[in-house]
Design a protein around this motif. Structure first.
Motif, PDB file in Angstrom:
ATOM      1  N   ALA A   1     -31.860   2.287  -6.408  1.00 21.91           N
ATOM      2  CA  ALA A   1     -31.588   1.714  -5.092  1.00 21.91           C
ATOM      3  C   ALA A   1     -32.265   2.506  -3.989  1.00 21.91           C
ATOM      4  CB  ALA A   1     -30.074   1.665  -4.858  1.00 21.91           C
ATOM      5  N   MET A   2     -32.245   3.836  -4.112  1.00 23.68           N
ATOM      6  CA  MET A   2     -32.911   4.656  -3.093  1.00 23.68           C
ATOM      7  C   MET A   2     -34.420   4.468  -3.127  1.00 23.68           C
ATOM      8  SD  MET A   2     -30.756   8.229  -2.706  1.00 23.68           S
ATOM      9  CE  MET A   2     -30.542   8.641  -4.444  1.00 23.68           C
ATOM     10  N   GLN A   3     -34.979   4.209  -4.300  1.00 23.24           N
ATOM     11  CA  GLN A   3     -36.402   3.873  -4.369  1.00 23.24           C
ATOM     12  C   GLN A   3     -36.666   2.531  -3.694  1.00 23.24           C
ATOM     13  OE1 GLN A   3     -37.215   4.473  -8.728  1.00 23.24           O
ATOM     14  NE2 GLN A   3     -38.853   5.745  -7.944  1.00 23.24           N
ATOM     15  N   ALA A   4     -35.796   1.549  -3.957  1.00 26.28           N
ATOM     16  CA  ALA A   4     -35.982   0.224  -3.367  1.00 26.28           C
ATOM     17  C   ALA A   4     -35.921   0.270  -1.845  1.00 26.28           C
ATOM     18  CB  ALA A   4     -34.923  -0.742  -3.907  1.00 26.28           C
ATOM     19  N   GLU A   5     -35.065   1.154  -1.316  1.00 27.42           N
ATOM     20  CA  GLU A   5     -34.920   1.295   0.126  1.00 27.42           C
ATOM     21  C   GLU A   5     -36.031   2.123   0.752  1.00 27.42           C
ATOM     22  OE1 GLU A   5     -31.980   0.668   2.878  1.00 27.42           O
ATOM     23  OE2 GLU A   5     -33.061  -0.888   1.795  1.00 27.42           O
ATOM     24  N   GLY A   6     -36.838   2.794  -0.083  1.00 28.56           N
ATOM     25  CA  GLY A   6     -37.869   3.668   0.450  1.00 28.56           C
ATOM     26  C   GLY A   6     -37.366   5.048   0.810  1.00 28.56           C
ATOM     27  N   ILE A   7     -36.102   5.355   0.448  1.00 29.04           N
ATOM     28  CA  ILE A   7     -35.567   6.695   0.690  1.00 29.04           C
ATOM     29  C   ILE A   7     -36.267   7.693  -0.226  1.00 29.04           C
ATOM     30  CG2 ILE A   7     -33.489   8.125   0.555  1.00 29.04           C
ATOM     31  CD1 ILE A   7     -31.907   5.515   1.185  1.00 29.04           C
ATOM     32  N   ILE A   8     -36.450   7.294  -1.491  1.00 23.89           N
ATOM     33  CA  ILE A   8     -37.261   8.072  -2.422  1.00 23.89           C
ATOM     34  C   ILE A   8     -38.664   7.500  -2.404  1.00 23.89           C
ATOM     35  CG2 ILE A   8     -37.651   8.651  -4.842  1.00 23.89           C
ATOM     36  CD1 ILE A   8     -34.646   8.765  -5.226  1.00 23.89           C
ATOM     37  N   LYS A   9     -39.628   8.329  -2.021  1.00 26.30           N
ATOM     38  CA  LYS A   9     -41.016   7.880  -1.907  1.00 26.30           C
ATOM     39  C   LYS A   9     -41.658   7.725  -3.276  1.00 26.30           C
ATOM     40  CE  LYS A   9     -44.885   7.413   0.617  1.00 26.30           C
ATOM     41  NZ  LYS A   9     -45.078   6.428   1.683  1.00 26.30           N
ATOM     42  N   ARG A  10     -41.411   8.695  -4.149  1.00 29.66           N
ATOM     43  CA  ARG A  10     -41.879   8.599  -5.519  1.00 29.66           C
ATOM     44  C   ARG A  10     -41.017   9.490  -6.389  1.00 29.66           C
ATOM     45  NH1 ARG A  10     -45.256  12.956  -7.364  1.00 29.66           N
ATOM     46  NH2 ARG A  10     -45.842  14.379  -5.685  1.00 29.66           N
ATOM     47  N   MET A  11     -41.089   9.252  -7.671  1.00 28.68           N
ATOM     48  CA  MET A  11     -40.260   9.981  -8.624  1.00 28.68           C
ATOM     49  C   MET A  11     -41.150  10.402  -9.784  1.00 28.68           C
ATOM     50  SD  MET A  11     -36.758  10.341  -8.992  1.00 28.68           S
ATOM     51  CE  MET A  11     -35.662  10.839 -10.333  1.00 28.68           C
ATOM     52  N   GLY A  12     -41.249  11.708 -10.034  1.00 27.70           N
ATOM     53  CA  GLY A  12     -42.089  12.145 -11.133  1.00 27.70           C
ATOM     54  C   GLY A  12     -42.346  13.640 -11.100  1.00 27.70           C
ATOM     55  N   VAL A  13     -43.467  14.041 -11.689  1.00 29.77           N
ATOM     56  CA  VAL A  13     -43.850  15.445 -11.776  1.00 29.77           C
ATOM     57  C   VAL A  13     -44.473  15.874 -10.445  1.00 29.77           C
ATOM     58  CG1 VAL A  13     -45.303  17.119 -12.987  1.00 29.77           C
ATOM     59  CG2 VAL A  13     -44.240  15.240 -14.267  1.00 29.77           C
ATOM     60  N   VAL A  14     -43.947  16.939  -9.876  1.00 29.52           N
ATOM     61  CA  VAL A  14     -44.476  17.483  -8.624  1.00 29.52           C
ATOM     62  C   VAL A  14     -45.217  18.770  -8.970  1.00 29.52           C
ATOM     63  CG1 VAL A  14     -43.935  18.318  -6.304  1.00 29.52           C
ATOM     64  CG2 VAL A  14     -42.549  16.491  -7.341  1.00 29.52           C
ATOM     65  N   VAL A  15     -46.526  18.782  -8.702  1.00 31.78           N
ATOM     66  CA  VAL A  15     -47.364  19.912  -9.123  1.00 31.78           C
ATOM     67  C   VAL A  15     -47.691  20.816  -7.946  1.00 31.78           C
ATOM     68  CG1 VAL A  15     -48.383  18.516 -10.957  1.00 31.78           C
ATOM     69  CG2 VAL A  15     -49.574  18.716  -8.767  1.00 31.78           C
ATOM     70  N   ARG A  16     -48.059  22.055  -8.275  1.00 30.83           N
ATOM     71  CA  ARG A  16     -48.566  22.999  -7.275  1.00 30.83           C
ATOM     72  C   ARG A  16     -50.076  23.096  -7.459  1.00 30.83           C
ATOM     73  NH1 ARG A  16     -43.650  26.306  -8.451  1.00 30.83           N
ATOM     74  NH2 ARG A  16     -42.377  26.264  -6.565  1.00 30.83           N
ATOM     75  N   HIS A  17     -50.813  22.708  -6.425  1.00 34.36           N
ATOM     76  CA  HIS A  17     -52.268  22.623  -6.550  1.00 34.36           C
ATOM     77  C   HIS A  17     -52.908  23.977  -6.796  1.00 34.36           C
ATOM     78  CE1 HIS A  17     -51.462  23.304  -2.229  1.00 34.36           C
ATOM     79  NE2 HIS A  17     -52.513  24.083  -2.305  1.00 34.36           N
ATOM     80  N   HIS A  18     -52.396  25.023  -6.175  1.00 41.06           N
ATOM     81  CA  HIS A  18     -53.045  26.340  -6.276  1.00 41.06           C
ATOM     82  C   HIS A  18     -53.065  26.835  -7.712  1.00 41.06           C
ATOM     83  CE1 HIS A  18     -53.461  30.748  -5.791  1.00 41.06           C
ATOM     84  NE2 HIS A  18     -54.208  30.425  -4.746  1.00 41.06           N
ATOM     85  N   GLU A  19     -51.938  26.661  -8.411  1.00 40.85           N
ATOM     86  CA  GLU A  19     -51.849  27.136  -9.792  1.00 40.85           C
ATOM     87  C   GLU A  19     -52.713  26.325 -10.741  1.00 40.85           C
ATOM     88  OE1 GLU A  19     -48.622  29.128  -7.721  1.00 40.85           O
ATOM     89  OE2 GLU A  19     -49.469  27.123  -7.629  1.00 40.85           O
ATOM     90  N   LEU A  20     -53.172  25.153 -10.313  1.00 35.08           N
ATOM     91  CA  LEU A  20     -54.043  24.325 -11.141  1.00 35.08           C
ATOM     92  C   LEU A  20     -55.522  24.578 -10.868  1.00 35.08           C
ATOM     93  CD1 LEU A  20     -52.020  21.020 -11.073  1.00 35.08           C
ATOM     94  CD2 LEU A  20     -52.713  22.245 -13.122  1.00 35.08           C
ATOM     95  N   GLY A  21     -55.816  25.561 -10.027  1.00 37.83           N
ATOM     96  CA  GLY A  21     -57.209  25.892  -9.776  1.00 37.83           C
ATOM     97  C   GLY A  21     -57.762  25.332  -8.482  1.00 37.83           C
ATOM     98  N   TYR A  22     -56.947  24.544  -7.761  1.00 42.31           N
ATOM     99  CA  TYR A  22     -57.373  24.029  -6.458  1.00 42.31           C
ATOM    100  C   TYR A  22     -56.965  25.079  -5.412  1.00 42.31           C
ATOM    101  CZ  TYR A  22     -58.308  19.599  -8.711  1.00 42.31           C
ATOM    102  OH  TYR A  22     -58.811  18.620  -9.529  1.00 42.31           O
ATOM    103  N   ARG A  23     -57.757  26.141  -5.339  1.00 44.44           N
ATOM    104  CA  ARG A  23     -57.337  27.341  -4.636  1.00 44.44           C
ATOM    105  C   ARG A  23     -57.691  27.348  -3.148  1.00 44.44           C
ATOM    106  NH1 ARG A  23     -55.220  30.923  -7.959  1.00 44.44           N
ATOM    107  NH2 ARG A  23     -55.503  30.642 -10.199  1.00 44.44           N
ATOM    108  N   SER A  24     -58.300  26.295  -2.693  1.00 48.38           N
ATOM    109  CA  SER A  24     -58.643  26.224  -1.274  1.00 48.38           C
ATOM    110  C   SER A  24     -58.074  24.947  -0.676  1.00 48.38           C
ATOM    111  CB  SER A  24     -60.166  26.261  -1.092  1.00 48.38           C
ATOM    112  OG  SER A  24     -60.511  26.324   0.270  1.00 48.38           O
ATOM    113  N   ASN A  25     -57.475  25.078   0.489  1.00 52.71           N
ATOM    114  CA  ASN A  25     -57.028  23.883   1.197  1.00 52.71           C
ATOM    115  C   ASN A  25     -57.132  24.129   2.687  1.00 52.71           C
ATOM    116  OD1 ASN A  25     -54.159  24.237   2.540  1.00 52.71           O
ATOM    117  ND2 ASN A  25     -54.077  25.366   0.590  1.00 52.71           N
ATOM    118  N   ALA A  26     -57.361  23.068   3.398  1.00 53.56           N
ATOM    119  CA  ALA A  26     -57.495  23.163   4.856  1.00 53.56           C
ATOM    120  C   ALA A  26     -56.780  21.991   5.504  1.00 53.56           C
ATOM    121  CB  ALA A  26     -58.964  23.168   5.268  1.00 53.56           C
ATOM    122  N   MET A  27     -56.238  22.254   6.670  1.00 51.39           N
ATOM    123  CA  MET A  27     -55.680  21.207   7.509  1.00 51.39           C
ATOM    124  C   MET A  27     -56.729  20.900   8.568  1.00 51.39           C
ATOM    125  SD  MET A  27     -52.028  21.184   9.540  1.00 51.39           S
ATOM    126  CE  MET A  27     -52.442  22.522  10.681  1.00 51.39           C
TER     127      MET A  27
END
Length: 333
Positions: A218-244
């Protein structure tokens, strides 16, 4: 990090569409042609390594509680001390040093605006520095799923996109946010990595497994939950640079530019925030990740040239140090 095929698939394919059923990891294992034990052992290992932040929901900003991006300008000799003070607040879930006069950037989440404002006042009092508050005005791309170039043929699974599979109905959806405070608190930092996670969550809350699955649907249907699944950390996967990358876009152009930026593959977040004059003239923010600094700069050059944005004032704030990163706490347990 060297990862095997099962790890690749888990990390890339299951960032959304987590199966809402009594034995979700068994369903994932079936799709991967492996065993439930291997899926769970792999996720536990990746969590221990810091590659996986959690397996669970990503909530839509400002649908559960309120949140904001904020920044401080802190002299370098004071930065580590002030960063530790900021990170000590339970309301802070991300806290980074970035290359700019405004050099400390963090995200705050609280149950409501009154609590958020009170937290900011306490933070200013504790640190001795002003906080610039930049709440999101409009999202263009903020799913937070991090697509990785691992095997070139990954697909996203969407077991739970069809609400008929979850049993969600409009009556439940209409009251989902108000009635599920305890459930939100139980799952906000991730599901237990066990064969029947919804049963374990329900047992702690005095709910049936079916009720937990139904309410999450129900929370997914309402858009309260945007997505449900595996949440990864980019830095530990080798994506060591990021910029805003931030842009000063005329108000009558910001909508069009925001949507065009959101469609670029290397842009992982894109949103409009208020200017804070005179020190912050920018109103459009996007995040770009890459293997290294040159990778990120190449993406930015491509974006500026292809979208014809060279006329806009902009700044690029590379991340230097990560002081804190975890899932947001929306409800106290």
């Amino acid at each position: 990090m060297n990862i095997n095929l099962v790890q690749q698939r888990l990390l890339n394919d299951f960032q959304r569409g987590f199966p809402l059923m009594p034995q979700p990891f068994a369903q994932i294992a079936s799709d991967l042609d492996t065993t439930t034990d291997e899926v769970l052992d792999t996720l536990r290992h990746l969590s221990q390594q810091g590659v996986v932040s959690r397996v669970g929901p990503v909530f839509q900003p400002n649908r559960v509680g309120v949140s904001t991006l904020a920044a401080m300008s802190v002299p370098e000799p004071e930065l580590e001390k002030v960063a530790a003070q900021v990170s000590s607040f339970e309301e802070v879930n991300h806290n980074y040093e970035r290359e700019h006069d405004l050099n400390l950037w963090f995200v705050l989440t609280a149950p409501d605006q009154t609590a958020l404002d009170a937290c900011i006042r306490r933070m200013e009092s504790k640190t001795g520095y002003d906080v610039i508050v930049l709440p999101m005005l409009k999202e263009y791309h903020i799913d937070l799923g991090f697509r990785m170039q691992l095997d070139g043929c990954a697909r996203l699974h969407e077991y739970s996109e069809n609400l008929a599979d979850t049993g969600a109905d409009q009556e439940v959806c209409a009251t989902a946010e108000n009635q599920n405070s305890d459930l939100i608190a139980a799952i906000q930092l991730g599901l237990p990595l066990v064969e029947r996670p919804f049963f374990e969550v329900g047992r702690a809350l005095g709910l049936s497994e079916e009720a937990v699955i139904r309410r999450i649907g129900a929370m997914q249907a309402e858009g309260i939950i945007k997505r449900m699944g595996v949440v990864v950390r980019h830095h530990e996967l080798g994506y060591r640079s990021n910029a805003m990358m931030v842009l000063d876009v005329p108000d009558d152009r910001v909508e069009a530019v925001g949507w065009r930026l959101s469609a670029v593959d290397c842009v992982t977040l894109c949103y409009q925030r208020p200017r804070h004059l005179p020190e912050w003239p920018y109103n459009l923010f996007c995040m770009i990740h890459g293997k290294d600094r040159d990778d990120v700069l190449a993406c930015i050059d491509d974006v500026i040239n292809e979208l014809q944005l060279a006329d806009l004032q902009r700044a690029v704030l590379f991340s230097k140090r990560r002081f804190k990163q975890r899932g947001a706490v929306y409800r106290k347990r």
